[in-house]
Motif scaffolding. Sequence first.
Motif, PDB file in Angstrom:
ATOM      1  N   THR A  82      83.314  29.918  61.784  1.00  0.00           N
ATOM      2  CA  THR A  82      82.680  29.735  63.090  1.00  0.00           C
ATOM      3  C   THR A  82      82.494  28.263  63.415  1.00  0.00           C
ATOM      4  O   THR A  82      82.750  27.818  64.539  1.00  0.00           O
ATOM      5  CB  THR A  82      81.319  30.449  63.121  1.00  0.00           C
ATOM      6  N   ALA A  83      82.055  27.465  62.427  1.00  0.00           N
ATOM      7  CA  ALA A  83      81.864  26.037  62.680  1.00  0.00           C
ATOM      8  C   ALA A  83      83.187  25.335  62.920  1.00  0.00           C
ATOM      9  O   ALA A  83      83.241  24.335  63.647  1.00  0.00           O
ATOM     10  CB  ALA A  83      81.132  25.396  61.500  1.00  0.00           C
ATOM     11  N   LEU A  84      84.258  25.857  62.354  1.00  0.00           N
ATOM     12  CA  LEU A  84      85.561  25.212  62.515  1.00  0.00           C
ATOM     13  C   LEU A  84      86.165  25.491  63.883  1.00  0.00           C
ATOM     14  O   LEU A  84      86.643  24.575  64.557  1.00  0.00           O
ATOM     15  CB  LEU A  84      86.506  25.679  61.415  1.00  0.00           C
ATOM     16  N   VAL A  85      86.142  26.747  64.327  1.00  0.00           N
ATOM     17  CA  VAL A  85      86.810  27.084  65.589  1.00  0.00           C
ATOM     18  C   VAL A  85      85.849  27.244  66.759  1.00  0.00           C
ATOM     19  O   VAL A  85      86.264  27.262  67.911  1.00  0.00           O
ATOM     20  CB  VAL A  85      87.651  28.363  65.444  1.00  0.00           C
ATOM     21  N   GLY A  86      84.534  27.359  66.488  1.00  0.00           N
ATOM     22  CA  GLY A  86      83.553  27.533  67.548  1.00  0.00           C
ATOM     23  C   GLY A  86      82.970  28.928  67.550  1.00  0.00           C
ATOM     24  O   GLY A  86      83.492  29.852  66.933  1.00  0.00           O
ATOM     25  N   GLY A  87      81.861  29.070  68.249  1.00  0.00           N
ATOM     26  CA  GLY A  87      81.192  30.365  68.343  1.00  0.00           C
ATOM     27  C   GLY A  87      79.726  30.232  68.034  1.00  0.00           C
ATOM     28  O   GLY A  87      79.093  29.217  68.347  1.00  0.00           O
ATOM     29  N   GLY A  88      79.149  31.254  67.415  1.00  0.00           N
ATOM     30  CA  GLY A  88      77.731  31.269  67.104  1.00  0.00           C
ATOM     31  C   GLY A  88      76.954  32.075  68.122  1.00  0.00           C
ATOM     32  O   GLY A  88      77.489  32.564  69.130  1.00  0.00           O
ATOM     33  N   ALA A  89      75.640  32.235  67.864  1.00  0.00           N
ATOM     34  CA  ALA A  89      74.788  32.986  68.783  1.00  0.00           C
ATOM     35  C   ALA A  89      74.788  32.337  70.161  1.00  0.00           C
ATOM     36  O   ALA A  89      74.925  33.002  71.188  1.00  0.00           O
ATOM     37  CB  ALA A  89      73.374  33.061  68.221  1.00  0.00           C
ATOM     38  N   LEU A  90      74.613  31.019  70.209  1.00  0.00           N
ATOM     39  CA  LEU A  90      74.808  30.242  71.431  1.00  0.00           C
ATOM     40  C   LEU A  90      76.170  29.572  71.290  1.00  0.00           C
ATOM     41  O   LEU A  90      76.319  28.619  70.527  1.00  0.00           O
ATOM     42  CB  LEU A  90      73.709  29.191  71.607  1.00  0.00           C
ATOM     43  N   ARG A 138      82.804  37.103  72.883  1.00  0.00           N
ATOM     44  CA  ARG A 138      81.494  37.534  72.427  1.00  0.00           C
ATOM     45  C   ARG A 138      80.937  38.528  73.445  1.00  0.00           C
ATOM     46  O   ARG A 138      81.469  38.683  74.545  1.00  0.00           O
ATOM     47  CB  ARG A 138      80.535  36.342  72.285  1.00  0.00           C
ATOM     48  N   ALA A 139      79.831  39.167  73.078  1.00  0.00           N
ATOM     49  CA  ALA A 139      79.215  40.111  74.006  1.00  0.00           C
ATOM     50  C   ALA A 139      78.780  39.406  75.287  1.00  0.00           C
ATOM     51  O   ALA A 139      78.776  39.995  76.371  1.00  0.00           O
ATOM     52  CB  ALA A 139      78.020  40.790  73.338  1.00  0.00           C
ATOM     53  N   ALA A 140      78.394  38.132  75.171  1.00  0.00           N
ATOM     54  CA  ALA A 140      77.934  37.380  76.337  1.00  0.00           C
ATOM     55  C   ALA A 140      79.080  36.966  77.252  1.00  0.00           C
ATOM     56  O   ALA A 140      78.841  36.524  78.381  1.00  0.00           O
ATOM     57  CB  ALA A 140      77.158  36.140  75.886  1.00  0.00           C
ATOM     58  N   GLY A 141      80.319  37.082  76.771  1.00  0.00           N
ATOM     59  CA  GLY A 141      81.448  36.701  77.606  1.00  0.00           C
ATOM     60  C   GLY A 141      82.569  36.121  76.765  1.00  0.00           C
ATOM     61  O   GLY A 141      82.485  36.048  75.531  1.00  0.00           O
ATOM     62  N   THR A 142      83.614  35.704  77.420  1.00  0.00           N
ATOM     63  CA  THR A 142      84.764  35.092  76.766  1.00  0.00           C
ATOM     64  C   THR A 142      84.802  33.618  77.120  1.00  0.00           C
ATOM     65  O   THR A 142      84.756  33.247  78.296  1.00  0.00           O
ATOM     66  CB  THR A 142      86.071  35.776  77.204  1.00  0.00           C
ATOM     67  N   PHE A 143      84.883  32.774  76.096  1.00  0.00           N
ATOM     68  CA  PHE A 143      84.831  31.331  76.285  1.00  0.00           C
ATOM     69  C   PHE A 143      86.124  30.720  75.771  1.00  0.00           C
ATOM     70  O   PHE A 143      86.580  31.040  74.671  1.00  0.00           O
ATOM     71  CB  PHE A 143      83.641  30.730  75.525  1.00  0.00           C
ATOM     72  N   THR A 144      86.704  29.834  76.563  1.00  0.00           N
ATOM     73  CA  THR A 144      87.922  29.136  76.170  1.00  0.00           C
ATOM     74  C   THR A 144      87.644  27.639  76.101  1.00  0.00           C
ATOM     75  O   THR A 144      87.155  27.048  77.066  1.00  0.00           O
ATOM     76  CB  THR A 144      89.060  29.408  77.169  1.00  0.00           C
ATOM     77  N   TYR A 145      87.948  27.057  74.941  1.00  0.00           N
ATOM     78  CA  TYR A 145      87.753  25.622  74.735  1.00  0.00           C
ATOM     79  C   TYR A 145      89.103  24.971  74.453  1.00  0.00           C
ATOM     80  O   TYR A 145      89.961  25.559  73.781  1.00  0.00           O
ATOM     81  CB  TYR A 145      86.822  25.361  73.550  1.00  0.00           C
ATOM     82  N   PRO A 146      89.324  23.761  74.946  1.00  0.00           N
ATOM     83  CA  PRO A 146      90.563  23.053  74.609  1.00  0.00           C
ATOM     84  C   PRO A 146      90.567  22.652  73.143  1.00  0.00           C
ATOM     85  O   PRO A 146      89.524  22.354  72.568  1.00  0.00           O
ATOM     86  CB  PRO A 146      90.532  21.828  75.535  1.00  0.00           C
ATOM     87  N   ALA A 147      91.736  22.665  72.528  1.00  0.00           N
ATOM     88  CA  ALA A 147      91.851  22.300  71.109  1.00  0.00           C
ATOM     89  C   ALA A 147      93.240  21.729  70.846  1.00  0.00           C
ATOM     90  O   ALA A 147      93.958  22.192  69.971  1.00  0.00           O
ATOM     91  CB  ALA A 147      91.578  23.512  70.216  1.00  0.00           C
ATOM     92  N   ARG A 148      93.618  20.712  71.620  1.00  0.00           N
ATOM     93  CA  ARG A 148      94.924  20.082  71.422  1.00  0.00           C
ATOM     94  C   ARG A 148      94.714  18.869  70.517  1.00  0.00           C
ATOM     95  O   ARG A 148      94.486  17.754  70.975  1.00  0.00           O
ATOM     96  CB  ARG A 148      95.530  19.679  72.773  1.00  0.00           C
ATOM     97  N   PHE A 149      94.803  19.102  69.225  1.00  0.00           N
ATOM     98  CA  PHE A 149      94.519  18.067  68.238  1.00  0.00           C
ATOM     99  C   PHE A 149      95.723  17.879  67.324  1.00  0.00           C
ATOM    100  O   PHE A 149      96.610  18.732  67.253  1.00  0.00           O
ATOM    101  CB  PHE A 149      93.295  18.453  67.395  1.00  0.00           C
ATOM    102  N   GLN A 150      95.739  16.764  66.602  1.00  0.00           N
ATOM    103  CA  GLN A 150      96.718  16.556  65.551  1.00  0.00           C
ATOM    104  C   GLN A 150      96.066  16.924  64.225  1.00  0.00           C
ATOM    105  O   GLN A 150      95.018  16.386  63.858  1.00  0.00           O
ATOM    106  CB  GLN A 150      97.180  15.104  65.504  1.00  0.00           C
ATOM    107  N   LEU A 151      96.694  17.837  63.509  1.00  0.00           N
ATOM    108  CA  LEU A 151      96.194  18.240  62.202  1.00  0.00           C
ATOM    109  C   LEU A 151      96.794  17.334  61.134  1.00  0.00           C
ATOM    110  O   LEU A 151      98.013  17.202  61.029  1.00  0.00           O
ATOM    111  CB  LEU A 151      96.560  19.700  61.918  1.00  0.00           C
ATOM    112  N   VAL A 152      95.928  16.707  60.360  1.00  0.00           N
ATOM    113  CA  VAL A 152      96.346  15.965  59.178  1.00  0.00           C
ATOM    114  C   VAL A 152      95.615  16.590  57.995  1.00  0.00           C
ATOM    115  O   VAL A 152      94.383  16.678  58.005  1.00  0.00           O
ATOM    116  CB  VAL A 152      96.005  14.464  59.280  1.00  0.00           C
TER     117      VAL A 152
END
Length: 511
Positions: free
Chosen positions: A281-289, A332-346
Motif C-alpha cells: 500500500t505504501a509503495l503504490v498508494g491507498g490506505g483508509a484515506l 476502494r469503497a469510497a471511489g476509484t482514484f488514479t494517480y500518475p506514476a511515470r517514473f524511472q525504476l532503478v
Amino acid sequence: MLSLSFSAAMLGIEGYVVRVEADSAAGTPAFAIIGLPDRALGEARERVRAAILNSGFAYPAGRLLVNLSPADVRKAGPAFDLAIALALMGIDEQIDRPTLREFITLGELALDGKLQPVSGILPMVLGARNAGFTKLIVPACNAEEAALVAGIELYAVDCLQAAVTVLGGNGSKWRQRTAAPTLELADEVVHGDLADVRGQLAAKRALEIAAAGGHNLLLVGPPGCGKTMLARRLPSILPAMSLHEALEVTKIYSVAGLLLGRAGIVRARPFRFPHHTISQTALVGGGALVKPGEISLAHHGVLFLDELPEFTRGAIEVMRQPLEEGTVTIARAAGTFTYPARFQLVASMNPCPCGYRGTRNMECRCDEAIVAKYVSKLSGPLLDRIDLQIEIARVAFDDMVRYECGERSTTIRERVVAARDRQSRRFAGAAMLCNAEIPGNAMRRYCPLDETALRLLAQASAKRQFSARALDRIARVARTIADLAGEQAICAAHVAEAIQYRSLERLGAAA
C-alpha cells in the motif's frame, strides 16, 4: 434560513468545487453534517462551534444542517471548517451572503478561531480556478503554495476574524499577488555528481543511456561496488523538469501533505528511496484515506529499490502495470482514484544472498538452490520491463586511489539533453516524451532496423530466447544509443550494445 458558501476538495490529484449549504430550522438545538463526510469532517461540528464563539461572533440557534454537495462523493479532512463556519454565520446575516458566494474558502479551524494549514491546496486552487472562481481565502501558511496559480485574487488570512473582514470588503491587508511560477535554469543539482564515482565506466555508460531514453535500469554486483552511489546520481544527468512537469510533481506532493513548510514549486526531479520493508500500500498508494504511494511521489523522477529481491513478491509485481501505463488506479469503497506514476525504476541487487558469487578473491557460500530461491522473486515479466540490466564488479584499487576526476554530470547532461531534443522532434505531435514510451504498434515507425541489425537480433534471440517484449525493449535502447551518437539510423553496432544490456535474462529463467 439558507446560507451558501463554496469550498474545494480532491479526487485523486484533481481538485473540484464543493457547495456548502447551511440551513437553520426551529426545534431543539442540534448540528448535523451530511454529504458523505468522514470522521475528521464529522468532528468539524465541535471545532466550528468553538471557533465561532471564541472569535466573538454569535452562533446560530435552532436545528442546524450542513450539506456538502456533490453528495455522492466522500469528503475527507478538515479543509471545509472555514467554509462551514462562514455558511453558518451567513444564516443570521453576520456576513454578506451574496459576497460569500463569490469566494472559495479553505482551512482548518482551531478552537480559538486560528486557521491551520491543510494539504492539497495547489490542486484545490487549480480546480477552483478551472471552475470559474477567481477569489480565494486560504490559511496564511498555505499562501506560498496557493500563489503558484496565476489569475486569482488570493487572500491569505490567519484567523476566522480576518476572513470575515475580507468578506466585508476590507481585505487589502491580506491580499497577495499570484503569478505563474518560473523555473530557473541555474537550479542546483541536489543529487551529487557522477565525477564522485571512481571507475565503473560501463555502469556510467548504462546510466547515461537510461537518462537519455527514460529507460529502467537494474544494477547487479557485490556489496561495496557503488550501486547505490550510481543510482543516487541519475537525477543529476536527467534533463531539467519543464514547468508542466514541475506543477504535476508539486500537486502530488501537496496531496500527500509533503509541501507544508517547503518553499514554492518542486524544482528538482524526485528521488525516492523506500526501504525494502515497505508495504504494498505504501509503495503504490491507498490506505483508509487514499494517498499517493512512492511510485507516484517518484513521478517524473527516479524510484530506487535497493536490494530488490528483499522486497516482498507482491510489492514488486504490483509495479508491472504502472511501469507500462505510467499511472496507478486504486479502487476502494469510497471511489476509484488514479494517480500518475511515470517514473524511472532503478533497482540494485547482489548476485546471491552472500553477495560474492562470481567475484574474484572472495568465496561464495551459496549453493544453487539458495541462489535460485534468492532470485525467484524476480519474475520474467518484471525483468522484461527493465530495459537495461548490467553486472558491475568492485572498483579496482588503482581506480579508487586515483585522484583524477571523472566526467562531470553537467557534461553528461548536455549529451542527454541533446538526445532528448532529437526525441522531442521525432515525437512532435505524439503523446510521447522519450524512447522508453514508444508503444509496440509504433516500433516499425520509430525504431526501424536494417537487415544486418535484424540478423544480429535474430541470432541473439535464437540463443537467448528473448520474449516479444524484450525484443521491443532492445530496439528502444538501440534507438537511444543511436540518438546519443547523433545518428538517424539504427545500425548493428547500436543493437549489439543494446543486447549486452540484457545480460541477466538468465535470472528470469532461474526464477
